[in-house]
Scaffold this active site. Structure first.
Site, PDB file in Angstrom:
ATOM      1  CG  HIS A   1      91.626  87.563 109.599  1.00  0.00           C
ATOM      2  ND1 HIS A   1      90.441  87.471 110.312  1.00  0.00           N
ATOM      3  CD2 HIS A   1      92.011  88.864 109.645  1.00  0.00           C
ATOM      4  CE1 HIS A   1      90.132  88.682 110.778  1.00  0.00           C
ATOM      5  NE2 HIS A   1      91.062  89.542 110.383  1.00  0.00           N
TER       6      HIS A   1
ATOM      7  CD  GLU B   1      55.290  74.852 103.702  1.00  0.00           C
ATOM      8  OE1 GLU B   1      55.764  75.026 102.573  1.00  0.00           O
ATOM      9  OE2 GLU B   1      55.053  73.716 104.174  1.00  0.00           O
TER      10      GLU B   1
ATOM     11  CB  ALA C   1      72.500  68.952  90.074  1.00  0.00           C
TER      12      ALA C   1
ATOM     13  CB  ILE D   1      61.153  75.824  93.728  1.00  0.00           C
ATOM     14  CG1 ILE D   1      62.087  74.756  93.144  1.00  0.00           C
ATOM     15  CG2 ILE D   1      60.605  76.740  92.637  1.00  0.00           C
ATOM     16  CD1 ILE D   1      61.447  73.800  92.162  1.00  0.00           C
TER      17      ILE D   1
ATOM     18  N   GLY E   1      56.935  70.551  95.238  1.00  0.00           N
ATOM     19  CA  GLY E   1      57.765  69.353  95.107  1.00  0.00           C
ATOM     20  C   GLY E   1      57.877  68.897  93.672  1.00  0.00           C
TER      21      GLY E   1
ATOM     22  N   GLY F   1      72.042  68.706  79.390  1.00  0.00           N
ATOM     23  CA  GLY F   1      72.124  69.492  80.624  1.00  0.00           C
ATOM     24  C   GLY F   1      70.888  69.308  81.489  1.00  0.00           C
ATOM     25  N   GLY F   2      69.778  68.911  80.834  1.00  0.00           N
ATOM     26  CA  GLY F   2      68.571  68.544  81.570  1.00  0.00           C
ATOM     27  C   GLY F   2      67.957  69.689  82.353  1.00  0.00           C
TER      28      GLY F   2
ATOM     29  CD  GLU G   1      67.608  65.678  77.159  1.00  0.00           C
ATOM     30  OE1 GLU G   1      68.036  65.050  78.145  1.00  0.00           O
ATOM     31  OE2 GLU G   1      66.471  66.185  77.131  1.00  0.00           O
TER      32      GLU G   1
ATOM     33  CB  ALA H   1      64.441  57.234  74.665  1.00  0.00           C
TER      34      ALA H   1
HETATM   35  P1  FAD Z   1      67.166  65.939  84.823  1.00  0.00           P
HETATM   36  O1  FAD Z   1      68.103  67.060  85.010  1.00  0.00           O
HETATM   37  O2  FAD Z   1      65.750  66.142  85.111  1.00  0.00           O
HETATM   38  O3  FAD Z   1      67.381  65.426  83.358  1.00  0.00           O
HETATM   39  C1  FAD Z   1      66.613  64.436  82.782  1.00  0.00           C
HETATM   40  C2  FAD Z   1      66.683  64.597  81.283  1.00  0.00           C
HETATM   41  O4  FAD Z   1      66.119  63.450  80.679  1.00  0.00           O
HETATM   42  C3  FAD Z   1      65.882  65.789  80.759  1.00  0.00           C
HETATM   43  O5  FAD Z   1      66.720  66.601  79.972  1.00  0.00           O
HETATM   44  C4  FAD Z   1      64.768  65.171  79.932  1.00  0.00           C
HETATM   45  O6  FAD Z   1      64.451  65.940  78.787  1.00  0.00           O
HETATM   46  C5  FAD Z   1      65.403  63.844  79.539  1.00  0.00           C
HETATM   47  N1  FAD Z   1      64.419  62.786  79.282  1.00  0.00           N
HETATM   48  C6  FAD Z   1      63.491  62.310  80.137  1.00  0.00           C
HETATM   49  N2  FAD Z   1      62.814  61.302  79.567  1.00  0.00           N
HETATM   50  C7  FAD Z   1      63.344  61.148  78.339  1.00  0.00           C
HETATM   51  C8  FAD Z   1      63.063  60.262  77.278  1.00  0.00           C
HETATM   52  N3  FAD Z   1      62.131  59.331  77.383  1.00  0.00           N
HETATM   53  N4  FAD Z   1      63.778  60.391  76.144  1.00  0.00           N
HETATM   54  C9  FAD Z   1      64.750  61.332  76.027  1.00  0.00           C
HETATM   55  N5  FAD Z   1      65.065  62.176  77.002  1.00  0.00           N
HETATM   56  C10 FAD Z   1      64.365  62.084  78.143  1.00  0.00           C
HETATM   57  N6  FAD Z   1      69.704  70.871  92.337  1.00  0.00           N
HETATM   58  C11 FAD Z   1      70.854  71.241  92.929  1.00  0.00           C
HETATM   59  O7  FAD Z   1      71.662  70.361  93.276  1.00  0.00           O
HETATM   60  N7  FAD Z   1      71.153  72.559  93.150  1.00  0.00           N
HETATM   61  C12 FAD Z   1      70.309  73.543  92.777  1.00  0.00           C
HETATM   62  O8  FAD Z   1      70.602  74.719  92.989  1.00  0.00           O
HETATM   63  C13 FAD Z   1      69.084  73.198  92.169  1.00  0.00           C
HETATM   64  N8  FAD Z   1      68.222  74.146  91.778  1.00  0.00           N
HETATM   65  C14 FAD Z   1      67.068  73.775  91.149  1.00  0.00           C
HETATM   66  C15 FAD Z   1      66.178  74.771  90.755  1.00  0.00           C
HETATM   67  C16 FAD Z   1      65.012  74.441  90.113  1.00  0.00           C
HETATM   68  C17 FAD Z   1      64.061  75.533  89.678  1.00  0.00           C
HETATM   69  C18 FAD Z   1      64.708  73.075  89.845  1.00  0.00           C
HETATM   70  C19 FAD Z   1      63.445  72.693  89.106  1.00  0.00           C
HETATM   71  C20 FAD Z   1      65.575  72.074  90.236  1.00  0.00           C
HETATM   72  C21 FAD Z   1      66.759  72.409  90.898  1.00  0.00           C
HETATM   73  N9  FAD Z   1      67.666  71.443  91.321  1.00  0.00           N
HETATM   74  C22 FAD Z   1      68.814  71.810  91.951  1.00  0.00           C
HETATM   75  C23 FAD Z   1      67.418  70.011  91.104  1.00  0.00           C
HETATM   76  C24 FAD Z   1      68.223  69.499  89.885  1.00  0.00           C
HETATM   77  O9  FAD Z   1      67.837  70.231  88.748  1.00  0.00           O
HETATM   78  C25 FAD Z   1      67.963  68.017  89.692  1.00  0.00           C
HETATM   79  O10 FAD Z   1      68.262  67.321  90.883  1.00  0.00           O
HETATM   80  C26 FAD Z   1      68.823  67.465  88.572  1.00  0.00           C
HETATM   81  O11 FAD Z   1      68.594  68.138  87.361  1.00  0.00           O
HETATM   82  C27 FAD Z   1      68.534  65.977  88.384  1.00  0.00           C
HETATM   83  O12 FAD Z   1      69.324  65.476  87.357  1.00  0.00           O
HETATM   84  P2  FAD Z   1      68.865  64.198  86.510  1.00  0.00           P
HETATM   85  O13 FAD Z   1      69.986  63.905  85.592  1.00  0.00           O
HETATM   86  O14 FAD Z   1      68.394  63.141  87.413  1.00  0.00           O
HETATM   87  O15 FAD Z   1      67.572  64.646  85.704  1.00  0.00           O
HETATM   88  P1  NAD Z   2      60.208  71.159  98.256  1.00  0.00           P
HETATM   89  O1  NAD Z   2      59.926  69.775  98.638  1.00  0.00           O
HETATM   90  O2  NAD Z   2      61.519  71.748  98.546  1.00  0.00           O
HETATM   91  O3  NAD Z   2      59.132  72.124  98.955  1.00  0.00           O
HETATM   92  C1  NAD Z   2      57.758  71.948  98.767  1.00  0.00           C
HETATM   93  C2  NAD Z   2      57.029  72.702  99.853  1.00  0.00           C
HETATM   94  O4  NAD Z   2      55.653  72.762  99.524  1.00  0.00           O
HETATM   95  C3  NAD Z   2      57.125  72.041 101.221  1.00  0.00           C
HETATM   96  O5  NAD Z   2      57.486  72.991 102.182  1.00  0.00           O
HETATM   97  C4  NAD Z   2      55.706  71.503 101.450  1.00  0.00           C
HETATM   98  O6  NAD Z   2      55.349  71.459 102.813  1.00  0.00           O
HETATM   99  C5  NAD Z   2      54.874  72.510 100.679  1.00  0.00           C
HETATM  100  N1  NAD Z   2      53.563  72.036 100.221  1.00  0.00           N
HETATM  101  C6  NAD Z   2      53.239  70.837  99.701  1.00  0.00           C
HETATM  102  N2  NAD Z   2      51.946  70.807  99.332  1.00  0.00           N
HETATM  103  C7  NAD Z   2      51.435  72.031  99.624  1.00  0.00           C
HETATM  104  C8  NAD Z   2      50.153  72.646  99.459  1.00  0.00           C
HETATM  105  N3  NAD Z   2      49.123  71.993  98.905  1.00  0.00           N
HETATM  106  N4  NAD Z   2      49.974  73.922  99.867  1.00  0.00           N
HETATM  107  C9  NAD Z   2      51.015  74.611 100.427  1.00  0.00           C
HETATM  108  N5  NAD Z   2      52.237  74.075 100.596  1.00  0.00           N
HETATM  109  C10 NAD Z   2      52.461  72.820 100.194  1.00  0.00           C
HETATM  110  O7  NAD Z   2      59.847  71.255  96.699  1.00  0.00           O
HETATM  111  P2  NAD Z   2      60.199  72.343  95.590  1.00  0.00           P
HETATM  112  O8  NAD Z   2      60.492  73.639  96.217  1.00  0.00           O
HETATM  113  O9  NAD Z   2      59.106  72.256  94.594  1.00  0.00           O
HETATM  114  O10 NAD Z   2      61.521  71.771  94.953  1.00  0.00           O
HETATM  115  C11 NAD Z   2      61.509  70.468  94.347  1.00  0.00           C
HETATM  116  C12 NAD Z   2      62.851  69.821  94.448  1.00  0.00           C
HETATM  117  O11 NAD Z   2      63.756  70.444  93.552  1.00  0.00           O
HETATM  118  C13 NAD Z   2      63.501  69.945  95.811  1.00  0.00           C
HETATM  119  O12 NAD Z   2      63.082  68.948  96.692  1.00  0.00           O
HETATM  120  C14 NAD Z   2      64.955  69.783  95.478  1.00  0.00           C
HETATM  121  O13 NAD Z   2      65.230  68.422  95.392  1.00  0.00           O
HETATM  122  C15 NAD Z   2      65.060  70.406  94.099  1.00  0.00           C
HETATM  123  N6  NAD Z   2      65.583  71.797  94.202  1.00  0.00           N
HETATM  124  C16 NAD Z   2      66.794  71.988  94.787  1.00  0.00           C
HETATM  125  C17 NAD Z   2      67.319  73.261  94.892  1.00  0.00           C
HETATM  126  C18 NAD Z   2      68.663  73.448  95.524  1.00  0.00           C
HETATM  127  O14 NAD Z   2      69.382  72.464  95.679  1.00  0.00           O
HETATM  128  N7  NAD Z   2      69.047  74.661  95.899  1.00  0.00           N
HETATM  129  C19 NAD Z   2      66.608  74.350  94.422  1.00  0.00           C
HETATM  130  C20 NAD Z   2      65.373  74.133  93.840  1.00  0.00           C
HETATM  131  C21 NAD Z   2      64.877  72.841  93.727  1.00  0.00           C
END
Ligand code: FAD
Ligand code: NAD
Length: 465
Positions: free
Chosen positions: A444, A207, A320, A188, A272, A40-41, A35, A120
């Site tokens: 309830h 949007e 996640a 987000i 996205g 925890g990523g 990592e 890595a």
């Molecule tokens: P990641 O969590 O992205 O972990 C990848 C790890 O690999 C990182 O720590 C990185 O440093 C490490 N890494 C990458 N390349 C290398 C390398 N070459 N060498 C060493 N280490 C490396 N998902 C939900 O289900 N519920 C939520 O509420 C939710 N909220 C979110 C809110 C936000 C603001 C964001 C950005 C995302 C959210 N997500 C949520 C999405 C969720 O975080 C991801 O789906 C999840 O973390 C993916 O897990 P992963 O293990 O694939 O990768």
């Molecule tokens: P998203 O795909 O959820 O939403 C992106 C939005 O941006 C879409 O509605 C799209 O139509 C709009 N968009 C795209 N290009 C645009 C532009 N040029 N101008 C205006 N609007 C535009 O992406 P996100 O909110 O960045 O989240 C990324 C990913 O992270 C999610 O797809 C999800 O997998 C993960 N995430 C999950 C949670 C959760 O599970 N509660 C929370 C946060 C993030």
């Protein structure tokens, strides 16, 4: 530096990678995980957990502020001039992140997984070199799991930097911005946009499509749109962020072709995320791709023997719990267990206000299967517990086959419905029929009763509506 060899090497310790490594360690597999940042990523450090901490703080502040303004005064609560010190809120959030990341390190250690800190890079399909603080560490492995996750999409016309921020910076601001433009009304954009509106920012959401939360069906998005309006959030639909002009104003092309300039202290771009496939030597491997993602089969095997891929780097939904489930499965496959991806649903939750949950097929997706359906919807306006929480907006909806009543999908929107996701997922995973849900005693008064009532409604036997 000495080379090390192992049976399993996991690259990336996000929810996918760390779960895979822990399970592999528990199964007695000699495992190394690499990592570059924190265990925890994205999820634990800059994603799921910190965002939910901020959302919670914003909700608490909003409740106190509403009481202080005597706006609704209905509950008989009063409070004097509430204020928020965002730096302290962020420090509290960082404390939670710290506890969780050290917890993951501890779990890896307990499972006898060796953690190597550093970036890595693949030399070939069996060898990785890691840039550690003390030099290059070469690791040879029989099997490798790629779990590198995802990174935010950057708009070329609005590169991150200065006032233009991604979710990462939005989760660590030192003060509440007076005004916040949010580009993207997806997960987000709306989770954090609503949080900042509650914290006191003037929020404008831009949007590109013609509605908010395009990933969910429009009925689910309606109560969220209503709440955005109540919070004073302006939502520009069919609008595209063009770039910066003048004194840093955001230029927006409206649905009607007109251009608008918006002055905003901070601009959160949340359009996205994309797979993290750069900088770790993908070009040294011969991996088939599925668009930008790494292509995998139903065992998370890539096109190269001995290399698996899991989590966000492999495609949608980038959640996640999908990454964790894949990680657990891959560890068992490496240990010789017979496993393949057999999940019926991956529940999704949007932690907006109100929250949105979807498990299995939406009504439109179910209709597309060509089957006759039974759909039952129960509104929270008829649920006692929702009323006591001031949460009458929203509903639970159950979608089932008309012939045998097997449940295909369950959705909900409402205050606190995220906690119903477990019941929804369990019902679908266990192949529940409408009668199973309707025949289960739901305690309830709970919002969960709306789930039972939705099933009763689909059967034509609703009691409370
Ligand atoms: P990641 O969590 O992205 O972990 C990848 C790890 O690999 C990182 O720590 C990185 O440093 C490490 N890494 C990458 N390349 C290398 C390398 N070459 N060498 C060493 N280490 C490396 N998902 C939900 O289900 N519920 C939520 O509420 C939710 N909220 C979110 C809110 C936000 C603001 C964001 C950005 C995302 C959210 N997500 C949520 C999405 C969720 O975080 C991801 O789906 C999840 O973390 C993916 O897990 P992963 O293990 O694939 O990768
Ligand atoms: P998203 O795909 O959820 O939403 C992106 C939005 O941006 C879409 O509605 C799209 O139509 C709009 N968009 C795209 N290009 C645009 C532009 N040029 N101008 C205006 N609007 C535009 O992406 P996100 O909110 O960045 O989240 C990324 C990913 O992270 C999610 O797809 C999800 O997998 C993960 N995430 C999950 C949670 C959760 O599970 N509660 C929370 C946060 C993030």
């Amino acid at each position: 530096m000495k080379e090390i060899s192992c049976k399993l090497l996991v690259v990336g310790a996000g929810p996918g990678g760390y779960v895979s490594a822990i399970r592999a360690g528990q199964l007695g597999i000699d495992t190394v995980i690499v990592e570059a940042k924190k265990p925890g990523g994205t999820c634990l450090t800059i994603g799921c957990i910190p965002s939910k901490a901020l959302i919670h703080a914003a909700e608490e502040f909003d409740i106190v502020r509403r009481a202080a303004s005597n706006g609704n005064g209905l509950l008989g609560i009063s409070a004097a001039s509430p204020a928020i010190d965002l730096a302290k809120t962020v420090a509290w959030k960082d404390g939670i992140v710290g506890r969780l990341t050290s917890g993951v390190s501890g779990l890896l250690k307990k499972a006898r997984v060796k953690t190597v800190h550093g970036w890595a890079r693949f030399r070939d399909g069996k060898t990785v070199e890691v840039e550690t603080e003390t030099g290059i560490q070469v690791i040879r492995a029989e099997t490798i799991v790629i779990a590198t996750g995802s990174v935010p999409v950057e708009l070329p016309s609005l590169p991150f930097g200065g006032a233009v921020i991604s979710s990462t910076e939005a989760l660590s601001l030192k003060k509440v911005p007076g005004s916040l433009a949010v580009v993207g009304a997806g997960y987000i954009g709306l989770e954090l946009g609503i949080a900042y509106a509650k914290l006191g920012s003037k929020v404008t959401v831009v949007e590109a499509t013609d509605r908010i939360l395009p990933l969910y069906d429009s009925e689910l998005a309606k109560p969220v749109a209503k709440r955005l309006a109540a919070l004073g959030v302006e939502v520009l639909l069919g609008a595209k962020a063009q770039g910066l002009a003048g004194a840093g104003d955001l230029t927006i092309a409206g649905a009607d072709g007109t251009e608008r300039r918006l002055a905003a202290e901070q601009i959160l771009v949340a359009v996205g995320r994309k797979p993290a496939v750069e900088g770790w030597g993908l070009e040294e491997l011969d991996l088939a791709r599925a668009g930008a993602f790494i292509r995998i089969d139903d065992q998370c095997r890539t096109s190269m023997r001995g290399i698996f891929a899991i989590g966000d780097v492999t495609g949608e939904p980038m959640l996640a719990h999908r990454a964790m489930a894949q990680g657990e499965m891959v560890a068992e496959i490496v240990a010789g267990h017979k496993r393949s991806w057999d999940k019926r649903c991956i529940p999704a939750i949007c932690f907006t206000d109100p929250e949105v949950v979807s498990a299995g097929l939406s009504p439109d997706e179910a209709k597309a299967t060509g089957r006759e359906l039974k759909i039952g919807l129960f509104p929270f306006s008829a649920n006692g517990r929702a009323m006591t929480r001031h949460g009458e907006d929203g509903f639970v909806r159950v979608v089932a086959r008309a012939d045998n009543h097997v449940v295909l999908g369950i959705q909900a929107v409402g205050q606190g419905v995220s906690e119903l996701a477990a019941a929804f997922g369990m019902a679908i995973e266990m192949g529940a029929r409408l009668e199973d849900i309707a025949g289960t005693i739901h305690a309830h008064p709970t919002q969960g009763e709306a789930f039972q009532e939705a099933a009763l409604k689909a059967l034509g036997q609703a009691l409370h509506i």
